[in-house]
Design an enzyme around this catalytic site. Sequence first.
Site, PDB file in Angstrom:
ATOM      1  N   TYR A  73     -50.238 -40.397  39.732  1.00  0.00           N
ATOM      2  CA  TYR A  73     -50.966 -39.293  40.576  1.00  0.00           C
ATOM      3  C   TYR A  73     -50.564 -38.397  42.106  1.00  0.00           C
ATOM      4  O   TYR A  73     -50.575 -37.202  41.489  1.00  0.00           O
ATOM      5  CB  TYR A  73     -52.416 -39.781  40.691  1.00  0.00           C
ATOM      6  CG  TYR A  73     -53.244 -38.659  40.982  1.00  0.00           C
ATOM      7  CD1 TYR A  73     -54.304 -38.424  39.872  1.00  0.00           C
ATOM      8  CD2 TYR A  73     -53.239 -37.769  41.657  1.00  0.00           C
ATOM      9  CE1 TYR A  73     -55.493 -37.560  40.123  1.00  0.00           C
ATOM     10  CE2 TYR A  73     -55.045 -37.134  42.217  1.00  0.00           C
ATOM     11  CZ  TYR A  73     -55.499 -37.133  41.047  1.00  0.00           C
ATOM     12  OH  TYR A  73     -56.583 -35.866  41.492  1.00  0.00           O
ATOM     13  N   PHE A 125     -51.621  -7.543  33.308  1.00  0.00           N
ATOM     14  CA  PHE A 125     -52.449  -8.785  32.360  1.00  0.00           C
ATOM     15  C   PHE A 125     -53.315  -8.998  31.791  1.00  0.00           C
ATOM     16  O   PHE A 125     -54.458  -8.456  32.834  1.00  0.00           O
ATOM     17  CB  PHE A 125     -51.585  -9.509  32.389  1.00  0.00           C
ATOM     18  CG  PHE A 125     -51.050 -10.241  30.935  1.00  0.00           C
ATOM     19  CD1 PHE A 125     -50.849  -9.845  29.229  1.00  0.00           C
ATOM     20  CD2 PHE A 125     -51.943 -11.471  30.486  1.00  0.00           C
ATOM     21  CE1 PHE A 125     -51.222 -10.474  28.021  1.00  0.00           C
ATOM     22  CE2 PHE A 125     -52.712 -12.148  28.962  1.00  0.00           C
ATOM     23  CZ  PHE A 125     -52.287 -11.395  28.046  1.00  0.00           C
ATOM     24  N   ASP A 126     -53.805  -8.508  31.229  1.00  0.00           N
ATOM     25  CA  ASP A 126     -55.531  -8.886  29.970  1.00  0.00           C
ATOM     26  C   ASP A 126     -56.303  -9.551  31.311  1.00  0.00           C
ATOM     27  O   ASP A 126     -57.552  -9.780  31.934  1.00  0.00           O
ATOM     28  CB  ASP A 126     -55.928  -8.847  29.159  1.00  0.00           C
ATOM     29  CG  ASP A 126     -54.722  -8.044  28.054  1.00  0.00           C
ATOM     30  OD1 ASP A 126     -53.457  -7.819  28.385  1.00  0.00           O
ATOM     31  OD2 ASP A 126     -55.085  -8.177  26.637  1.00  0.00           O
ATOM     32  N   ASP A 216     -45.966 -11.313  39.013  1.00  0.00           N
ATOM     33  CA  ASP A 216     -46.896 -11.738  38.330  1.00  0.00           C
ATOM     34  C   ASP A 216     -45.399 -12.525  37.278  1.00  0.00           C
ATOM     35  O   ASP A 216     -44.517 -11.447  36.213  1.00  0.00           O
ATOM     36  CB  ASP A 216     -47.567 -11.456  37.150  1.00  0.00           C
ATOM     37  CG  ASP A 216     -47.645 -11.864  35.181  1.00  0.00           C
ATOM     38  OD1 ASP A 216     -47.287 -12.801  34.811  1.00  0.00           O
ATOM     39  OD2 ASP A 216     -48.762 -11.622  34.403  1.00  0.00           O
ATOM     40  N   ALA A 218     -44.139 -14.192  34.511  1.00  0.00           N
ATOM     41  CA  ALA A 218     -44.343 -14.680  33.102  1.00  0.00           C
ATOM     42  C   ALA A 218     -42.848 -14.006  32.400  1.00  0.00           C
ATOM     43  O   ALA A 218     -42.173 -15.921  31.634  1.00  0.00           O
ATOM     44  CB  ALA A 218     -44.888 -14.740  32.502  1.00  0.00           C
ATOM     45  N   LYS A 259     -43.960 -18.916  28.684  1.00  0.00           N
ATOM     46  CA  LYS A 259     -42.381 -17.756  28.087  1.00  0.00           C
ATOM     47  C   LYS A 259     -41.530 -18.278  28.425  1.00  0.00           C
ATOM     48  O   LYS A 259     -41.109 -19.466  28.137  1.00  0.00           O
ATOM     49  CB  LYS A 259     -43.086 -16.790  28.595  1.00  0.00           C
ATOM     50  CG  LYS A 259     -44.886 -15.752  28.571  1.00  0.00           C
ATOM     51  CD  LYS A 259     -45.580 -16.126  28.595  1.00  0.00           C
ATOM     52  CE  LYS A 259     -46.442 -15.610  28.205  1.00  0.00           C
ATOM     53  NZ  LYS A 259     -48.272 -16.079  28.858  1.00  0.00           N
ATOM     54  N   HIS A 451     -62.365  -9.660  19.271  1.00  0.00           N
ATOM     55  CA  HIS A 451     -60.915  -9.725  18.224  1.00  0.00           C
ATOM     56  C   HIS A 451     -60.345 -10.899  17.791  1.00  0.00           C
ATOM     57  O   HIS A 451     -60.075 -11.245  16.587  1.00  0.00           O
ATOM     58  CB  HIS A 451     -59.496  -9.028  18.508  1.00  0.00           C
ATOM     59  CG  HIS A 451     -58.995  -9.923  19.782  1.00  0.00           C
ATOM     60  ND1 HIS A 451     -59.621  -9.260  21.630  1.00  0.00           N
ATOM     61  CD2 HIS A 451     -58.443 -10.827  20.327  1.00  0.00           C
ATOM     62  CE1 HIS A 451     -59.269  -9.986  22.513  1.00  0.00           C
ATOM     63  NE2 HIS A 451     -58.467 -11.153  21.709  1.00  0.00           N
TER      64      HIS A 451
HETATM   65  N1  F0G Z   1     -49.275 -12.897  32.461  1.00  0.00           N
HETATM   66  C1  F0G Z   1     -48.477 -12.212  31.137  1.00  0.00           C
HETATM   67  C2  F0G Z   1     -47.444 -10.991  31.783  1.00  0.00           C
HETATM   68  C3  F0G Z   1     -48.374 -12.566  30.509  1.00  0.00           C
HETATM   69  O1  F0G Z   1     -48.447 -12.409  28.871  1.00  0.00           O
HETATM   70  C4  F0G Z   1     -49.929 -13.753  29.948  1.00  0.00           C
HETATM   71  C5  F0G Z   1     -50.336 -14.328  28.552  1.00  0.00           C
HETATM   72  C6  F0G Z   1     -50.410 -14.615  30.972  1.00  0.00           C
HETATM   73  C7  F0G Z   1     -50.025 -13.423  32.504  1.00  0.00           C
HETATM   74  C8  F0G Z   1     -51.201 -15.007  31.618  1.00  0.00           C
HETATM   75  O2  F0G Z   1     -51.018 -16.914  31.147  1.00  0.00           O
HETATM   76  O3  F0G Z   1     -51.176 -17.724  28.952  1.00  0.00           O
HETATM   77  O4  F0G Z   1     -50.349 -18.786  30.167  1.00  0.00           O
HETATM   78  O5  F0G Z   1     -52.614 -18.166  30.765  1.00  0.00           O
HETATM   79  N2  F0G Z   1     -50.016 -14.232  27.854  1.00  0.00           N
HETATM   80  C9  F0G Z   1     -50.218 -14.193  26.312  1.00  0.00           C
HETATM   81  C10 F0G Z   1     -49.421 -12.985  25.449  1.00  0.00           C
HETATM   82  C11 F0G Z   1     -51.524 -14.886  25.750  1.00  0.00           C
HETATM   83  O6  F0G Z   1     -49.845 -13.564  23.700  1.00  0.00           O
HETATM   84  O7  F0G Z   1     -48.812 -12.092  26.264  1.00  0.00           O
HETATM   85  P1  F0G Z   1     -51.203 -17.913  29.735  1.00  0.00           P
END
Ligand code: F0G
Length: 459
Positions: A73, A125-126, A216, A218, A259, A451
Amino acid sequence: MTNSISPEPYKIKMVEPLRQTTREERQKLIAEAGYNVFNLRAEDIYIDLLTDSGTSTMSQFQWAALLLGDESYAGSRSFFRLKDTITNITGYPYVLPTHQGRAAENILTEMLIRPGMFVPGNMHFDTTKAHIKLKGGVPLDLVIKQGLDPEAFHPFKANIDLHRLERTLQEHGDGGIPFFLITVTCNNNGGQPVSMDNIRSAAELCRRYKVPLFFDAARFAENCYFIRKRESGYGDKEIVRIAQEMFSYGDGCVMSSKKDGLVNIGGFMAFKDHALYQRACQLAVIYEGFPTYGGMAGRDMEALSVGLQEATDVSYLSFRIEQVAYLAKRLQEEGVPIVVPPGGHAVYINARRFATHIPQSQFRGQALVVALYLEGGVRAVDLGTSMFAEEDSDTGETEYPALELVRLAVPRRVYTNTHIDVVAESVLAIYRNREQLKGLKMVYEAPVLRHFTCRFEYV
Ligand code: F0G
């Protein structure tokens, strides 16, 4: 080399059988799914290009590392191994695992944003945008104008417009901007990279106005590959050295490990500053878990540690990025309108120009997505009207998004070049008969994030 692309730097040790369906079966399945590919069972898909997130194939070294997981833990050995790997790549000494990328975003935004603050970035990102808004902040996308034009050619289409950044810092920098966020690569405009020069200049501005800079990260390794390939002075540098320089300009990062971590789940945050890390730990304990596991199993931290190292291997990256470029090239050869140059993780088709005869209100991107499933059992995703159209609360009129793109995201180390050829052939077959594509109407939608679950019928 065959098809003049880089060959796979690995061979296949374990296979996952794929089921091939007939067109008649697919017609029935997609109708049952309400013409929404999110409603399909993955088993009924031949090639799944829905996302590159969490869909990577792990290497033998990652699978072996799973057995070394320390599930303590607190103070897990696997955490310290992961921390050492991340600190080596980023230079940031303080590391906090999270269960995925958006969890790290949640902590960062809750820690630093007060209502009314502006949060600039190249293009959020969204999920990042949603977290900023949820905390009362105002997200600002400051990407260069070429970044928003699918046909404009620029080697670093996710670069920051430095004039707009400076103006924003002048206007709000005095306590009104909690941090600046650079997304590498930028998913929302086609997996486009940011140059080192641009990052360096943006960092200088942020320092001048005392605004912290975060990444970010990713797809950081893919961004570093583009820097190595396209920016002078980096052509013979190791990817990890390029990453170290890039991260050195920031104060920390959030990362979706799904990613460039080459694992199926996980995320983390990393900081230069101990005080910030301590504040993040307080929130992590509530939302994620004790700071040495943060929602991840010990074994998953082991696999991530190996995955991060493999993702910075230049032969892996070269195959990965060139496979995406190969798909783009095959489509471009016959005139399919795509976002150019292709990004690191996906090819984005410009649905607006692909299906000019279908009005925007009839979901032309979705019509292409459905056709692609019918043609080759390929699953793509519509980043257009179904995802981004919004109703104006005052006038009740629909506001349509400026871009209507269909994303073909390529999972890492999963598909062979023959699979990629099947994808190309499927898109090309539809393109040759594109005037036969039929528009759709939405017959069911949920109030938020429609969507994912909406249903369509042909007009
Ligand atoms: N930042 C970027 C640039 C991303 O593309 C994503 C996720 C996230 C943050 C969020 O990360 O999914 O681990 O919580 N992108 C996915 C996609 C969902 O299909 O492009 P997460």
